[in-house]
Design an enzyme around this catalytic site. Sequence first.
Site, PDB file in Angstrom:
ATOM      1  N   HIS A 128      17.979 -40.110 -42.850  1.00 30.44           N
ATOM      2  CA  HIS A 128      16.831 -40.127 -43.752  1.00 30.44           C
ATOM      3  C   HIS A 128      16.781 -38.848 -44.574  1.00 30.44           C
ATOM      4  O   HIS A 128      17.042 -38.865 -45.767  1.00 30.44           O
ATOM      5  CB  HIS A 128      15.533 -40.325 -42.958  1.00 30.44           C
ATOM      6  CG  HIS A 128      14.303 -40.293 -43.787  1.00 30.44           C
ATOM      7  ND1 HIS A 128      13.217 -39.504 -43.484  1.00 30.44           N
ATOM      8  CD2 HIS A 128      13.976 -40.941 -44.932  1.00 30.44           C
ATOM      9  CE1 HIS A 128      12.277 -39.677 -44.393  1.00 30.44           C
ATOM     10  NE2 HIS A 128      12.711 -40.542 -45.288  1.00 30.44           N
ATOM     11  N   LEU A 129      16.510 -37.713 -43.930  1.00 26.20           N
ATOM     12  CA  LEU A 129      16.423 -36.451 -44.656  1.00 26.20           C
ATOM     13  C   LEU A 129      17.192 -35.323 -43.975  1.00 26.20           C
ATOM     14  O   LEU A 129      16.986 -34.158 -44.296  1.00 26.20           O
ATOM     15  CB  LEU A 129      14.966 -36.026 -44.868  1.00 26.20           C
ATOM     16  CG  LEU A 129      14.174 -36.886 -45.850  1.00 26.20           C
ATOM     17  CD1 LEU A 129      12.726 -36.432 -45.918  1.00 26.20           C
ATOM     18  CD2 LEU A 129      14.792 -36.851 -47.236  1.00 26.20           C
ATOM     19  N   CYS A 152      11.151 -35.738 -37.163  1.00 25.58           N
ATOM     20  CA  CYS A 152      10.647 -35.385 -38.500  1.00 25.58           C
ATOM     21  C   CYS A 152       9.846 -36.517 -39.134  1.00 25.58           C
ATOM     22  O   CYS A 152       8.746 -36.302 -39.636  1.00 25.58           O
ATOM     23  CB  CYS A 152      11.813 -35.000 -39.418  1.00 25.58           C
ATOM     24  SG  CYS A 152      12.671 -33.506 -38.883  1.00 25.58           S
ATOM     25  N   HIS A 153      10.396 -37.729 -39.118  1.00 27.17           N
ATOM     26  CA  HIS A 153       9.722 -38.846 -39.782  1.00 27.17           C
ATOM     27  C   HIS A 153       9.709 -40.127 -38.950  1.00 27.17           C
ATOM     28  O   HIS A 153       9.377 -41.193 -39.454  1.00 27.17           O
ATOM     29  CB  HIS A 153      10.354 -39.109 -41.159  1.00 27.17           C
ATOM     30  CG  HIS A 153      10.259 -37.923 -42.052  1.00 27.17           C
ATOM     31  ND1 HIS A 153      11.310 -37.064 -42.239  1.00 27.17           N
ATOM     32  CD2 HIS A 153       9.226 -37.427 -42.778  1.00 27.17           C
ATOM     33  CE1 HIS A 153      10.928 -36.086 -43.052  1.00 27.17           C
ATOM     34  NE2 HIS A 153       9.680 -36.286 -43.397  1.00 27.17           N
ATOM     35  N   GLY A 154      10.134 -40.030 -37.692  1.00 26.31           N
ATOM     36  CA  GLY A 154       9.967 -41.145 -36.768  1.00 26.31           C
ATOM     37  C   GLY A 154      11.035 -42.217 -36.779  1.00 26.31           C
ATOM     38  O   GLY A 154      10.744 -43.367 -36.463  1.00 26.31           O
TER      39      GLY A 154
END
Length: 188
Positions: A128-129, A152-154
């Site tokens: 993702h990132l 970080c974002h699940g």
Amino acid sequence: MATLEETNVAQVEADHSLRRRDFINIAAVSFAGVGAVAVALPLVNQMNPPADVLALASTEVDISKIAPGQAIKTVWRKQPVFVRNLTPQEIVEANKVDVSSLRDPQSLAERTKPGKENWLITLGVCTHLGCVPLGVAAGENRGEYGGYFCPCHGSHYDTAARIRKGPAPTNLVVPEYEFTSDTVVTIG
């Protein structure tokens, strides 16, 4: 009217002049070619990777001490790499998943080497990132599917490091690797 001898002398001088001109042209072009190579070689050579990067082109990992169900984190090309020894139960669970239902469809067999299906080697970078997912060390959150969890974002990954839930678009990347022996794997 010119005599035969005068004609022959004029022709010899013309041939000699032509040969001299050809030699000068060939010498000038050759000199320019050598100059162009002398200028281009350093320019091309400076684009080669430096020695410290070449040293990281591959890394060897001793996998003899990784028990089934355990994983280690190592580094290759300045990025974390997860090496996991899957248990027979984790292999069964990964193979039970309908591949067509996955966001990034890949079977466990496509992500491991034949005869070494228990060894899953992936980059430890969320797609993702770029965060580093949890799930390598004992007691870390492995997410809803028992693989890896990106805090970080699940994003949730299963035991085959395939994306199952969250914003990550693709599975964890499997780098090039080969087993050089039963206890050593070379990544890169």
